[in-house]
Every structure is written in C-alpha cells, then in structure tokens.
Design an enzyme around this catalytic site. Structure first.
Site, PDB file in Angstrom:
ATOM      1  N   TYR A   1      40.076  47.055  51.048  1.00 14.49           N
ATOM      2  CA  TYR A   1      40.127  45.837  51.845  1.00 14.49           C
ATOM      3  C   TYR A   1      41.187  45.945  52.929  1.00 14.49           C
ATOM      4  O   TYR A   1      42.244  46.534  52.722  1.00 14.49           O
ATOM      5  CB  TYR A   1      40.499  44.628  50.979  1.00 14.49           C
ATOM      6  CG  TYR A   1      39.447  44.231  49.997  1.00 14.49           C
ATOM      7  CD1 TYR A   1      38.169  43.882  50.440  1.00 14.49           C
ATOM      8  CD2 TYR A   1      39.716  44.170  48.643  1.00 14.49           C
ATOM      9  CE1 TYR A   1      37.203  43.488  49.534  1.00 14.49           C
ATOM     10  CE2 TYR A   1      38.753  43.766  47.739  1.00 14.49           C
ATOM     11  CZ  TYR A   1      37.498  43.435  48.190  1.00 14.49           C
ATOM     12  OH  TYR A   1      36.548  43.033  47.302  1.00 14.49           O
TER      13      TYR A   1
ATOM     14  N   HIS B   1      37.599  32.038  48.765  1.00 16.46           N
ATOM     15  CA  HIS B   1      37.864  33.462  48.544  1.00 16.46           C
ATOM     16  C   HIS B   1      38.488  33.738  47.175  1.00 16.46           C
ATOM     17  O   HIS B   1      38.811  34.886  46.861  1.00 16.46           O
ATOM     18  CB  HIS B   1      38.776  34.021  49.640  1.00 16.46           C
ATOM     19  CG  HIS B   1      38.056  34.292  50.930  1.00 16.46           C
ATOM     20  ND1 HIS B   1      38.324  33.619  52.092  1.00 16.46           N
ATOM     21  CD2 HIS B   1      37.041  35.132  51.224  1.00 16.46           C
ATOM     22  CE1 HIS B   1      37.515  34.045  53.048  1.00 16.46           C
ATOM     23  NE2 HIS B   1      36.729  34.959  52.558  1.00 16.46           N
TER      24      HIS B   1
ATOM     25  N   ARG C   1      34.009  41.788  61.952  1.00 18.86           N
ATOM     26  CA  ARG C   1      34.380  42.762  60.941  1.00 18.86           C
ATOM     27  C   ARG C   1      33.116  43.106  60.174  1.00 18.86           C
ATOM     28  O   ARG C   1      32.119  42.386  60.246  1.00 18.86           O
ATOM     29  CB  ARG C   1      35.451  42.231  60.003  1.00 18.86           C
ATOM     30  CG  ARG C   1      34.991  41.096  59.113  1.00 18.86           C
ATOM     31  CD  ARG C   1      36.112  40.597  58.226  1.00 18.86           C
ATOM     32  NE  ARG C   1      36.446  41.541  57.182  1.00 18.86           N
ATOM     33  CZ  ARG C   1      35.970  41.470  55.937  1.00 18.86           C
ATOM     34  NH1 ARG C   1      35.130  40.521  55.577  1.00 18.86           N
ATOM     35  NH2 ARG C   1      36.317  42.367  55.030  1.00 18.86           N
TER      36      ARG C   1
ATOM     37  N   ASN D   1      31.466  43.997  56.416  1.00 22.69           N
ATOM     38  CA  ASN D   1      31.672  43.946  54.974  1.00 22.69           C
ATOM     39  C   ASN D   1      30.427  44.589  54.349  1.00 22.69           C
ATOM     40  O   ASN D   1      29.419  44.786  55.025  1.00 22.69           O
ATOM     41  CB  ASN D   1      31.844  42.502  54.513  1.00 22.69           C
ATOM     42  CG  ASN D   1      32.372  42.425  53.091  1.00 22.69           C
ATOM     43  OD1 ASN D   1      32.909  43.392  52.555  1.00 22.69           O
ATOM     44  ND2 ASN D   1      32.209  41.261  52.486  1.00 22.69           N
TER      45      ASN D   1
ATOM     46  N   GLU E   1      27.199  43.584  56.033  1.00 15.51           N
ATOM     47  CA  GLU E   1      27.323  42.295  56.707  1.00 15.51           C
ATOM     48  C   GLU E   1      28.113  42.483  57.991  1.00 15.51           C
ATOM     49  O   GLU E   1      29.264  42.924  57.961  1.00 15.51           O
ATOM     50  CB  GLU E   1      28.060  41.287  55.825  1.00 15.51           C
ATOM     51  CG  GLU E   1      27.258  40.843  54.624  1.00 15.51           C
ATOM     52  CD  GLU E   1      28.040  39.912  53.704  1.00 15.51           C
ATOM     53  OE1 GLU E   1      27.433  39.386  52.762  1.00 15.51           O
ATOM     54  OE2 GLU E   1      29.256  39.728  53.927  1.00 15.51           O
TER      55      GLU E   1
ATOM     56  N   TYR F   1      33.242  43.955  41.047  1.00  8.64           N
ATOM     57  CA  TYR F   1      33.098  42.722  41.812  1.00  8.64           C
ATOM     58  C   TYR F   1      31.819  42.754  42.648  1.00  8.64           C
ATOM     59  O   TYR F   1      31.127  41.756  42.791  1.00  8.64           O
ATOM     60  CB  TYR F   1      34.324  42.519  42.707  1.00  8.64           C
ATOM     61  CG  TYR F   1      34.167  41.372  43.668  1.00  8.64           C
ATOM     62  CD1 TYR F   1      34.129  40.051  43.207  1.00  8.64           C
ATOM     63  CD2 TYR F   1      34.052  41.597  45.041  1.00  8.64           C
ATOM     64  CE1 TYR F   1      33.976  38.998  44.084  1.00  8.64           C
ATOM     65  CE2 TYR F   1      33.892  40.539  45.926  1.00  8.64           C
ATOM     66  CZ  TYR F   1      33.852  39.241  45.434  1.00  8.64           C
ATOM     67  OH  TYR F   1      33.696  38.198  46.313  1.00  8.64           O
ATOM     68  N   LYS F   2      31.509  43.897  43.192  1.00  9.94           N
ATOM     69  CA  LYS F   2      30.325  44.011  44.029  1.00  9.94           C
ATOM     70  C   LYS F   2      29.049  44.187  43.200  1.00  9.94           C
ATOM     71  O   LYS F   2      27.953  44.255  43.757  1.00  9.94           O
ATOM     72  CB  LYS F   2      30.492  45.175  45.031  1.00  9.94           C
ATOM     73  CG  LYS F   2      31.537  44.881  46.121  1.00  9.94           C
ATOM     74  CD  LYS F   2      31.680  46.059  47.067  1.00  9.94           C
ATOM     75  CE  LYS F   2      32.800  45.837  48.104  1.00  9.94           C
ATOM     76  NZ  LYS F   2      32.475  44.808  49.101  1.00  9.94           N
TER      77      LYS F   2
END
Lengths: 347, 321
Positions: free
Chosen positions: A37, A194, A224, A226, A266, A317-318
C-alpha cells in the site's frame, strides 16, 4: 476513434473477453515487481501509449454497452445500489456535467452535449439516447441526475461530501464493486469506510490520503490504481450477492486458471466538484483473464512475482488465499526470471 | 509533474463601492467560461507590480454560477503588504492578471436547517456568494453585518433590497449599533450553522460565546483574512542541481526554485499534499514548518520540509533537489 462495442455477459455464461487491442490498454496496476500500500496518487492527465486507458479522463471502451446492460440488471434486482442523501443534489448535477463533458470531449463520434444557458441537449449514440433537459431541474430527466448519467458511464461513482475536516460517503452508484456495499457505507466518513483494510492504517496511509484529498483542487483531478482478483469476469462482486460469487473460488483448477482467474484493476480518479465542493470518486473496474495477461510478457513476469511475494494479510483481505498458490504455479511458466522495465506500460 | 491551471484574466471594470472599497470585475482573456464555484471559495490573484510578483487570496463575491466574470472586493488597508495598494492605486481597466482556480476553505454545510452569517466590514464578501447560492437552493439564512459607518460599509443597501431587511440586519459602530450576539446565539433551533468572517477579534468573540452556550464545534465556521506568512531572506543550496538561490521575504522556497528554472514536484502548493516534501541535508537556522502534512515528530527531526509553505529563519538550508 470509432469504438467497436461488444455484446457480452458478466454473469451466467460469462462471454466477456478482451480484444487484442483492449488487452494492451489495460491499466496494469504494478509499476514494479512487488506491491505494498502507498498513497500512490498522480495527476489524472492523459498518459501512456496511444489508446491507453488514461487517454480520456472518463474512459469508454469496447465493453461499454454490455457493462451498462449489466448495471441495469443489477439495479433492477437491487435499487439500493444507487443512493443519494438529500443534501447531495448540487453534487449530483456536478457529476452529470462532468461525465457529459468528458465523454463528449473524449468520444465526439459517440456522445455530444450542447448547452444553451440551462437548456441542455445530450446525445448518447451507442445507447440510442437523445435527451433535452433543463440543467438544475431534476423533473426534466427520467431519473435523478446522478442515476441518469451513471447509467450511461462505465465504473462506480461515489460523491463524497466534505465537512468537519473529513469526507462522507453521501451518494453513489455502485454496481461493479470489489466486495463493498454502498448501502452499508452510506453516510460513513473516510476513516469508517476504510476501517476493514489491514496494515495500511498502521502505516498512516489513510491519514495522509485524507489530508491530501481534503485539499484536492478544482481542475486538478488525481488517480491511483488499486487491484484484486476475481473468479469469472463478474462485475457485481458485492456483499449482497456473495452467495452467487463466493463459491466460484472453489471452482478453480489448474486446467481452467487461464480462463477463470482475472486480474481486477480499479482505475480510481478523484475530482473536486465545483458547485458542491464535494469530491467525485470514480472507481472504474477492468478485468483481464490470466490467458490475456500473459500475452504481454512483461506483465506475466511481473504479476507472477507480485503474487508470489504478496504479504499474507493482503492476500487474505483481497480474498485470494484459495486460488493463489495454483495461480502462482500457473504463472511461473511465463516468468523466465528476466528483468522487467519500470512503469506499468507494456514493453 | 507540475500542472498549471491558472487563468489569464483582464480587468473589465473597477468600481468604488464604498469608502476605501473597490470592486474588480475579471474576465478571461481567452474568452472561455470561468469555472463554476461554491460560495465561500477564494482565488489567488497574481499581480506583476513592476518586477515584483505579488500573490494574494480574495474571496469570490459574484454569483457562483456566473461564468462570464469573477468579482472580488478589496479594502484599501493602511499598512498594505503591497497587494491592496497595488490593486487600489495602480491597476486599471484593461490590465491583465493571473488567477488560480477557485478553492473553498470556507464552505457551507448544506445539511443545515438554518444558516446565520455574521460579517464584519470587508468580511462580507464570501457571504455574498453564499447567499446567492442559498437563495437558489431555497435555504433558510440570515445575515448580520457590522460596519464602521454608512460610508465605509459596502453593499448593505443592495443586500437589504435583494434579500429584505428581515434577513439582512445591519449595524454601524459609530451609531453604537452592534450585533446582539448573545441574543442571536441563545435562540436558535437545532441544526443551525453559524459562519463568521471579519476581524480576528470579532471571530474569536463570536466563537467563544457560541462555544460557551453549548454550540457543537461542527456547527461553527469561520474564515480569517490572514496575509500569507512572509519571513526573512535566506539562501537555499540545491545539492543535486548544484545551484544556490535566494528565497525572498514574500517568496516560498518552491517559487524561488521555479524562478531559477528548476522543476520541483508539487501538487497542492498549500502544505497539505506531501508532493513537494524535500529532504533537508543541512540547515543554518531554524525551519519554520507552516504545513499541515508532516507529523510533529517529522517536523522536530529537521530532516524534511514542505517547500511550498515552509521556510527558514536563519542563514541557509541545503536541500536534496
């Protein structure tokens, strides 16, 4: 540039495919062979080789018609995917103007906008829409302004209000999301929505990002990238529909990885809106099959390395844990260990 | 990457609207429409005064939806840093200026059930745009406007005419008429928001009173007219560029770097985004950190600086640029 729009599905028989030209315009999210990140924001200005996803600031591609059809299906089943709190009307008009202006400027052969004071005329040729309306008078449109225009624009759209030194998720059209829910998050502030992201809070990423966004200026949008991964080319991976797509992750085998496993990128862009002083947060989803990804050798090598070295918290998490080892194994055939050039664009 | 979205404008009209107050009407040189803005926004006006570049922020007071021109009102101040005197004494119709995009650090909370504006003197300007916007949105507002006297007060007749006397209350110091702050603040329905703009003393007085009466912090809004922070002249050695430059009193390090023809990264130019964060390799003096980006411990370390707003009190600084 005349786009050849495809007819395809993002559910059921999943006929979604990228044409060879469309593969090379994919906004590949890794500028180096590893991922962590960061507040990786840059000015949202045209960039990259001709035809790349950064060429027009609201990007339209060959999947436009099919994505708009899929959005309509989602909304029919679940109208709460599109919501706006009452104080967001000025922001809704801001978004309508922004999208119409950007699409008309980027694709004049497909879209046109004529303004005569507050009497506006919008033509969307691919969708066969010809609409005259009064800017500022929602009764002259078939939907409220944000819903009207975001039924004609690829990507999810959130209008984020700014007050008390924070940002508030107060309106949005969200049908192509990576497992988050507008209906759940609406009214929350930046830190609240978040909350579930691991590691990044401790790194101070969100404090920095919030400070940055509170100062975002008119005419200076930022972007950005993602990413996550999705099994089958499904746009609507929402918590509401988890029972429909969650089990897909159990269907991956070494034989079907190339077709089933997708890199989901994204392209997020953020725009200060002039009338409302709110921020438009665009989350545009792009899907690329593994067998499409490996057609760009640099991306094949790099994605293999990124996935192999990803911190386990992030993989969890993903939602990649189930099929990650198999995919790394599959990708390793395309990684000869050669060095890769920096930056995201194909070599 | 540096992106310039400044706009070249021309002075279309200068009108003396009250004693010591002039209104300037600015139109774009390229004939394009000006961006729409939100009430409370300001622009930074860049003016070339001889060889000197001056940059001052002014609230936009014209209708936020009028894209043909921006209007600002400027008070002639006794001890001008130069900007106010330049605009009042040297600027003529037809002259060219450069303006930034609008930036709103004093926005309305549009969820408010009722909005109370309190203006002191030239602090009226942001409220002119806000009231125009609120009228269009049919929001409930009232203005309390304090001026020195009838001659020095700007726009009070027009405002009373446009919005009616029950929504625009006026007060003149010399007539011993003052805003009855206590009575106003004590009797408001829940969901009321208060906005104050004027001299610092007035803002502090009103906010303290409101806080004492139990108003939530989120319902209190203010904007102070502070001049940008100047400082002493110092030298900046740019290690990688192998150049030493002088940073002037009213110049930021970033501006001095750009004036020397060196491209430094920046985005917000307001000490918030972190884009221009630069490593400090040495410093003869004390760094004056004026940004809101760095954490206190980063500031204390002396190893990093936001060159868009922060400067040095002392002789020199050496930067990794």
């Amino acid at each position: 540039m005349n786009i050849k729009f495809k007819q395809e599905t993002f559910r059921g028989d999943f006929t979604y495919r990228n044409s060879p030209e469309n593969i090379r315009r994919f906004p590949f999210p890794f500028h180096e062979d590893k991922y962590m990140y960061s507040v990786n924001m840059e000015p949202h200005v045209p960039a990259g080789p001709k035809g790349f996803a950064f060429e027009s600031l609201i990007d339209v591609d060959e999947h436009y018609i099919s994505e708009m059809h899929d959005r309509a299906l989602v909304l029919k089943e679940d109208p709460l995917r599109c919501q706006a709190l009452p104080h967001m009307m000025a922001g809704q008009w801001d978004v309508l103007e922004l999208i119409m202006e950007q699409q008309a400027a980027g694709y004049p052969e497909h879209f046109s906008l004529t303004k005569n004071g507050d009497q506006w005329h919008w033509i969307n040729r691919p969708m066969g829409i010809d609409q005259k309306f009064t800017f500022g008078d929602a009764s002259t449109l078939p939907y409220e302004p944000m819903e009207y225009i975001t039924r004609q624009a690829q990507g999810d759209f959130c209008i984020v209000d700014q007050r008390d030194n924070n940002l508030w998720m107060d309106a949005g059209m969200v049908t192509t999301q990576a497992d988050w829910s507008l209906d759940f998050d609406i009214g929350m502030n930046f830190m609240e929505w978040h909350g579930p992201v691991p590691l990044a809070h401790q790194m101070g990423v969100f404090d920095r990002a919030l400070k940055f966004l509170l100062n975002l200026q008119q005419s200076k949008p930022v972007r950005r990238l993602n990413w996550t991964m999705t099994i089958n080319p499904r746009l609507d991976t929402s918590p509401e529909n988890y029972p429909k797509w969650g089990p897909d992750r159990m269907t991956v085998t070494p034989e079907n990885i190339g077709d089933k496993v997708h890199l989901r990128c994204e392209l997020q862009s953020l725009w200060r809106l002039p009338r409302s002083n709110a921020i438009l947060f665009v989350i545009r989803c792009y899907l690329l099959k593994m067998e499409e990804l490996v057609q760009v050798p640099k991306w094949a090598r790099r994605f293999h390395r990124v996935l192999r070295d990803l911190p386990p918290e992030l993989a969890d998490y993903k939602g990649l844990t189930k099929f990650r080892p198999m995919t790394i194994d599959w990708l390793s055939k395309y990684d000869d260990g050669a060095p890769t050039s920096s930056g995201i664009f194909p070599e | 990457m540096s992106i310039n979205t400044d706009m070249a404008v021309q002075v279309a009209a200068i009108i003396q609207v009250a004693e010591k107050v002039k209104r300037f009407r600015l139109v774009r040189v390229d004939g394009l429409p000006l961006p729409v803005f939100s009430g409370g926004a300001h622009i930074v006006v860049s003016m070339l005064d001889g060889d000197l570049l001056r940059r001052n922020p002014y609230s936009l007071m014209s209708s936020p939806t009028d894209q043909t021109a921006y209007e600002i009102s400027v008070l002639q101040v006794e001890k001008s840093r130069g900007g106010s005197a330049f605009l009042h004494e040297k600027l003529n119709v037809g002259d060219k200026l450069t303006i930034s995009q609008p930036l709103n650090l004093f926005p309305c909370d549009v969820r408010g059930r009722k909005h109370i504006f309190m203006a002191g003197g030239i602090g009226i300007t942001p409220f002119m745009a806000m009231m125009d916007q609120m009228t269009r949105e049919s929001s409930n507002f009232e203005l309390h406007y304090a001026m020195r006297d009838r001659k020095h007060g700007a726009y009070w007749q027009e405002l009373q005419q446009r919005y009616a006397a029950h929504r625009v209350k006026i007060y003149f110091d010399v007539e011993k008429l003052f805003i009855p702050t206590d009575a106003i603040l004590a009797n408001q329905p829940l969901g009321t928001h208060l906005y104050v703009c004027g001299p610092s003393g007035m803002i502090d007085g009103v906010l303290n009173k409101a806080t004492a009466l139990g108003w939530p912090k989120q319902n209190l809004h203010s904007e102070r007219f502070l001049a940008p922070l100047p400082g002493d002249i110092f030298k900046a050695e740019l290690k990688r560029s192998k150049k030493t430059i002088t940073v002037g009193t009213h110049q930021s390090i970033l501006e001095a770097v750009e004036a020397a023809g060196i491209d430094a990264p920046y985005l917000c130019r307001g000490g918030a985004c972190g884009q221009c964060e630069t490593s400090v390799l040495g410093c003869e003096g004390i760094i004056e950190h004026n940004d809101i980006f760095l954490e206190p411990e980063d500031k204390a370390s002396g190893k990093t600086i936001m060159i868009c707003v922060s400067r040095v009190k002392g002789q020199a600084i050496t930067l990794d640029l």
